[in-house]
Each structure stands twice: as C-alpha cells, then as structure tokens.
Design a protein around this motif. Structure first.
Motif, PDB file in Angstrom:
ATOM      1  N   VAL A 199       0.842  -1.206   0.000  1.00 31.57           N
ATOM      2  CA  VAL A 199       0.000   0.000   0.000  1.00 31.57           C
ATOM      3  C   VAL A 199       0.872   1.250   0.000  1.00 31.57           C
ATOM      4  O   VAL A 199       0.611   2.215  -0.734  1.00 31.57           O
ATOM      5  CB  VAL A 199      -0.967  -0.013   1.208  1.00 31.57           C
ATOM      6  CG1 VAL A 199      -1.761   1.298   1.258  1.00 31.57           C
ATOM      7  CG2 VAL A 199      -1.923  -1.199   1.123  1.00 31.57           C
ATOM      8  N   MET A 200       1.933   1.262   0.813  1.00 29.03           N
ATOM      9  CA  MET A 200       2.852   2.404   0.830  1.00 29.03           C
ATOM     10  C   MET A 200       3.519   2.601  -0.532  1.00 29.03           C
ATOM     11  O   MET A 200       3.670   3.730  -1.005  1.00 29.03           O
ATOM     12  CB  MET A 200       3.934   2.208   1.894  1.00 29.03           C
ATOM     13  CG  MET A 200       3.446   2.348   3.325  1.00 29.03           C
ATOM     14  SD  MET A 200       4.811   2.376   4.518  1.00 29.03           S
ATOM     15  CE  MET A 200       5.419   4.059   4.290  1.00 29.03           C
ATOM     16  N   ALA A 201       3.918   1.513  -1.172  1.00 28.59           N
ATOM     17  CA  ALA A 201       4.568   1.598  -2.481  1.00 28.59           C
ATOM     18  C   ALA A 201       3.641   2.228  -3.516  1.00 28.59           C
ATOM     19  O   ALA A 201       4.071   3.074  -4.314  1.00 28.59           O
ATOM     20  CB  ALA A 201       4.996   0.200  -2.940  1.00 28.59           C
ATOM     21  N   ILE A 202       2.378   1.840  -3.494  1.00 28.25           N
ATOM     22  CA  ILE A 202       1.403   2.401  -4.436  1.00 28.25           C
ATOM     23  C   ILE A 202       1.245   3.900  -4.207  1.00 28.25           C
ATOM     24  O   ILE A 202       1.284   4.706  -5.155  1.00 28.25           O
ATOM     25  CB  ILE A 202       0.049   1.679  -4.304  1.00 28.25           C
ATOM     26  CG1 ILE A 202       0.181   0.224  -4.787  1.00 28.25           C
ATOM     27  CG2 ILE A 202      -1.043   2.408  -5.087  1.00 28.25           C
ATOM     28  CD1 ILE A 202      -1.026  -0.643  -4.485  1.00 28.25           C
ATOM     29  N   GLY A 203       1.055   4.291  -2.940  1.00 23.79           N
ATOM     30  CA  GLY A 203       0.876   5.706  -2.631  1.00 23.79           C
ATOM     31  C   GLY A 203       2.081   6.536  -3.007  1.00 23.79           C
ATOM     32  O   GLY A 203       1.954   7.605  -3.623  1.00 23.79           O
ATOM     33  N   MET A 204       3.279   6.075  -2.673  1.00 18.39           N
ATOM     34  CA  MET A 204       4.499   6.835  -2.958  1.00 18.39           C
ATOM     35  C   MET A 204       4.777   6.921  -4.459  1.00 18.39           C
ATOM     36  O   MET A 204       5.152   7.979  -4.971  1.00 18.39           O
ATOM     37  CB  MET A 204       5.692   6.190  -2.258  1.00 18.39           C
ATOM     38  CG  MET A 204       5.709   6.430  -0.756  1.00 18.39           C
ATOM     39  SD  MET A 204       7.085   5.551   0.011  1.00 18.39           S
ATOM     40  CE  MET A 204       7.183   6.437   1.567  1.00 18.39           C
ATOM     41  N   GLY A 205       4.603   5.805  -5.153  1.00 20.40           N
ATOM     42  CA  GLY A 205       4.890   5.793  -6.584  1.00 20.40           C
ATOM     43  C   GLY A 205       4.013   6.756  -7.361  1.00 20.40           C
ATOM     44  O   GLY A 205       4.492   7.516  -8.211  1.00 20.40           O
ATOM     45  N   ILE A 206       2.715   6.753  -7.068  1.00 20.32           N
ATOM     46  CA  ILE A 206       1.789   7.648  -7.762  1.00 20.32           C
ATOM     47  C   ILE A 206       2.052   9.100  -7.367  1.00 20.32           C
ATOM     48  O   ILE A 206       2.030  10.006  -8.207  1.00 20.32           O
ATOM     49  CB  ILE A 206       0.331   7.254  -7.469  1.00 20.32           C
ATOM     50  CG1 ILE A 206       0.043   5.858  -8.061  1.00 20.32           C
ATOM     51  CG2 ILE A 206      -0.641   8.280  -8.037  1.00 20.32           C
ATOM     52  CD1 ILE A 206      -1.326   5.313  -7.732  1.00 20.32           C
TER      53      ILE A 206
END
Length: 443
Positions: A338-345
């Motif tokens: 979930v953190m990876a998705i938020g940071m990447g976008i």
C-alpha cells in the motif's frame, strides 16, 4: 535537418538509461551493509548513516546540476555525473581490498566518502528531468516524465533483489566489480545515443538565440532553457516550490529511505533471510513503487496532478498505519504494498505539477524539488534507526509514525494547491464571461 541529431523517443531512452544507472546507488549499501557491519563493528545508527550517505550528494547536487543543464546542456552534465559515480565505485572497491591494512574507523570514513561520490549518480534524476522536459511539450510531459522516472526508479529495486545473489556467487568485492562494469557500460551507451535538445544543439553550432529558437520551433520543440541562476532564484521565491519540495520529501525521499531501510527491517524485526529481504524490498516494494509511477504520470495528465496527489498521500497514510500495526510477515507485506502504491503515484503527481507551477523555471524548480525533496532518503534512515535505538525492537514498527506525519502534511499541501488551482480557474471564467458580455454589448 542534418545539422541536429536525436529525437524525443531516443532522448527519453538515453535519459532513462543514464538515470537507471546512476540511481542504482540508492541501493549502494542497503544490502552489503549486512556484510560490512560485522567486519567494521558498526552499531545500527552507524550502519544507517552508511546506508544513507549516497543520498548526500544524490540529493544536494541535484540543484546545481539540474540548473546547469540550462547552460551546459544535459549531455555534458549527465556524463559528468556518471563519471563521478564511477570514481566512487572504484574507491569502494579499492577500500574493500585494503580492509586488512586499515582501522575500522579509517575504512568506515573511506566508505562514507566514496559512497557519497558514487551517490552523485542519484542526482541525475533532476538533470535528467530537465533534459527530457526540453524534448517534450507540456501536455505530454506527465507521461514522458512518468516513463523516465518510473523505469529509472526501478534500479534500486532490481539491484536490491540481485545483490544478495551477487554476494553469494561473487563475494563482497566481486559484487561491486560487477556494479562498476555495469555503470561503465551504461555511460558508454548514453554518450552514444544521448543528444541535447535542438535549441542547444543549434546554439553550439553558432546560431543566435533567436535563430536557434526559430529553427527549433519548426522542428517541434516547445519548451526552452533559460538562464540557470535566474530560474533557480525565481523558483526559490515562489511559495508553491516549497510545498512541492515538502511533498516530494515525503514521497520520493521516503521511497529512497525505505529502499535503504527495509532490508534491516525485514531481517531484524520480522526475522527473514537476507535473500528474502532483498526480494521483498527490491521487487515487492521498490520495483512496484517505481513502475506504478508510470501509471501515476498518465493519471496526472488525465485528472490533474493536484487531484492525484491528494489520492496518493491518502493511500500512503493508510499504508503507514498498517505498518505500525504489523507484527507478522503477511500484514507487513500488505502495508509495504500500500505504501509503495501511494508513494509511486505521488512521485509522478508532484513532477507533473513542477512545470505547471514553474513554467519559466523548469530547471531551477526541478533541482530544488528533486534535490531538497530527495533529502528524505538521507535524513529518514537515521531517524528510523534512532526509533530502534531508543525504543528497542518495537521502534521498527513505531518508526512508521514519521510517514503518517509527513503524509498528513503533504495531503494538506496538496489540498492547498488544489484550492489555488480552482480559484485561478474561477477567475479565468469570470474574466471570460465579462469579456463575452462586453463584446455582446459592443455588437
């Protein structure tokens, strides 16, 4: 026109290759520190500083190098950055060969020094952003820069995943020798295919600024370099720049920090092997965050950077909350994803907003946002280490409260920019309505 070389697509490939090669230094010590730590008898904070040191130059050199692209051209600047990185990796290899003749303190400081030099490659991010930006019109920059940054950002994840295997098969020194060979090869490729934008090529061929701009416009170039010092000063004076810096500190600096920190988290808190930690950090987290940045660029083009940044920082806060509560492997993996998705976008959304709010200072603003924003990769790993040093093992999970705080601040700043944008749109509508009304009266 034979007097200029290159095109948008090839230049995007060249810039992405250079960024990929240089940005791999985010993972310079993230895995190998677990081999170096017992040799030099480092504590967790000393190890965290070693892991973070490439981000010193990687962050702060982004500002001058990005601005210098406006004056010297991206080809020359990026080649210089890659060359300094090569010197850094050579220094690391030399130091490792001499470990037996050095004291622990001497070896540690040399690894810090050469790690900082190797980290210069990380600073290619901003100079590459500027380099690519001048090849693409504003309406296509979100997608182009999303591809550039998204694919380039995969480097730390890929290297984090393969280094444990390189350590097993090649040993500590052999792993860095392989890294050096890769870096040299990518530098050669960039020199062979990377060219400056048409305008700067024409200036180097002796055309005046007006004639070079006219010819470049005819070739399809829409965005042009300006004075480096002026763009930096202009960007510094705008309050929007500092909101974007903070937002990028959270998403991109935070991304770099976790790429460095997660191997320690997985091995010492969750208790898995170094190879498993490399896969979870490199593939599940870092690679996912990098690749989803491409989607973030597309979404930002379609729905607007402000709206996408609001969504992404909300996702980051949710993921950070899960990490605080996670005490088992499945739960922690969920929070990581979930953190990876938020940071990447979020990373893509912020850089969609840079040319939007700084159209006359792309170089200076890119350097400030990328340079100061990425300082999170330098600052956050030691902060997370201090949580563990002070609180003990539970500090590994409670440290993610830092990301909740940063996520909330960035969410607020995203809303501020959203409101600012809509107020501006409303003013334009009022002006257009007034103009139309006046025209009707005249007719």
């Amino acid at each position: 026109m034979t007097e200029v070389k290159g095109n948008r697509q090839v230049s995007l490939v060249a810039g992405t290759i250079a960024f990929f090669a240089g940005f791999a230094a985010v993972a310079l010590y993230g895995i190998t520190v677990h081999k170096i730590e017992p040799i030099l008898h480092l504590n967790i904070v000393e190890a965290a500083w070693l892991v973070a040191i490439p981000l010193v130059t990687g962050a702060f050199l982004r500002i001058p190098f990005s601005a210098l692209v406006d004056t010297w051209g991206g080809r020359r600047i990026i080649f210089l950055q890659l060359t300094i990185s090569i010197i850094g990796v050579l220094g690391i290899i030399s130091t490792l060969y001499k470990l037996k003749s050095l004291s622990d303190l001497e070896a540690y400081w040399l690894l810090l020094l050469f790690g900082a030099l190797a980290g210069t490659g990380i600073s290619i991010f901003s100079s590459g952003i500027t380099y690519v930006s001048y090849w693409y019109p504003e309406k296509k920059q979100g997608t182009a820069l999303g591809i550039y940054a998204g694919l380039g950002n995969t480097a730390p994840g890929i290297f984090t995943a393969i280094i444990p295997y390189a350590l097993l098969s090649l040993g500590l020194i052999g792993a860095y020798e392989g890294w050096l060979a890769f870096l040299v090869a990518m530098t050669i490729v960039f020199v062979l295919i990377g060219y400056d934008n048409y305008y700067q090529q024409l200036l180097k061929r002796g055309y005046s600024q007006e004639e070079a701009k006219s010819r470049a416009l005819a070739l399809g170039q829409e965005v042009f370099p300006t004075n480096a010092k002026a763009t930096l000063k202009y960007a510094i004076r705008k309050w929007q720049t500092w909101l974007l810096v903070t937002m990028y500190f959270t998403s991109f600096g935070g991304f770099e920090a976790l790429t460095e920190w997660f191997p320690t988290y997985w091995t010492k808190y969750i208790g898995i092997s170094l190879i498993e930690a490399g896969i979870l950090t490199g593939i599940v987290y870092s690679l996912l965050a990098a690749l989803i940045r491409v989607l973030g660029g597309f979404l930002s083009d379609k729905f607007g950077g402000e709206r996408i940044s609001i969504m992404s920082y909300t996702i980051l806060i949710v993921g950070s909350s899960i990490m605080i509560l996670a005490h088992s492997l499945p739960f922690a993996i969920t929070g990581e994803i979930v953190m990876a998705i938020g940071m990447g976008i979020a990373n893509a959304a912020v850089y969609k907003l840079v040319p939007k709010y700084e159209p006359d200072a792309v170089g200076g603003a890119s350097g400030l946002v990328g340079g100061l924003g990425s300082a999170g990769g330098l600052i956050l790993p030691p902060v997370l280490a201090y949580f563990v040093l002070i609180l003990g093992k539970i500090g590994y999970s409670l440290g993610f409260s830092v990301y909740i705080a940063l996520g909330l601040i960035s969410l607020i700043f995203s809303v501020v920019l959203w409101n600012k944008y809509h107020k501006f749109k409303d003013k334009i509508k009022v002006i257009e309505a007034t103009t139309q009304s006046s025209n009707k009266k005249l007719t």
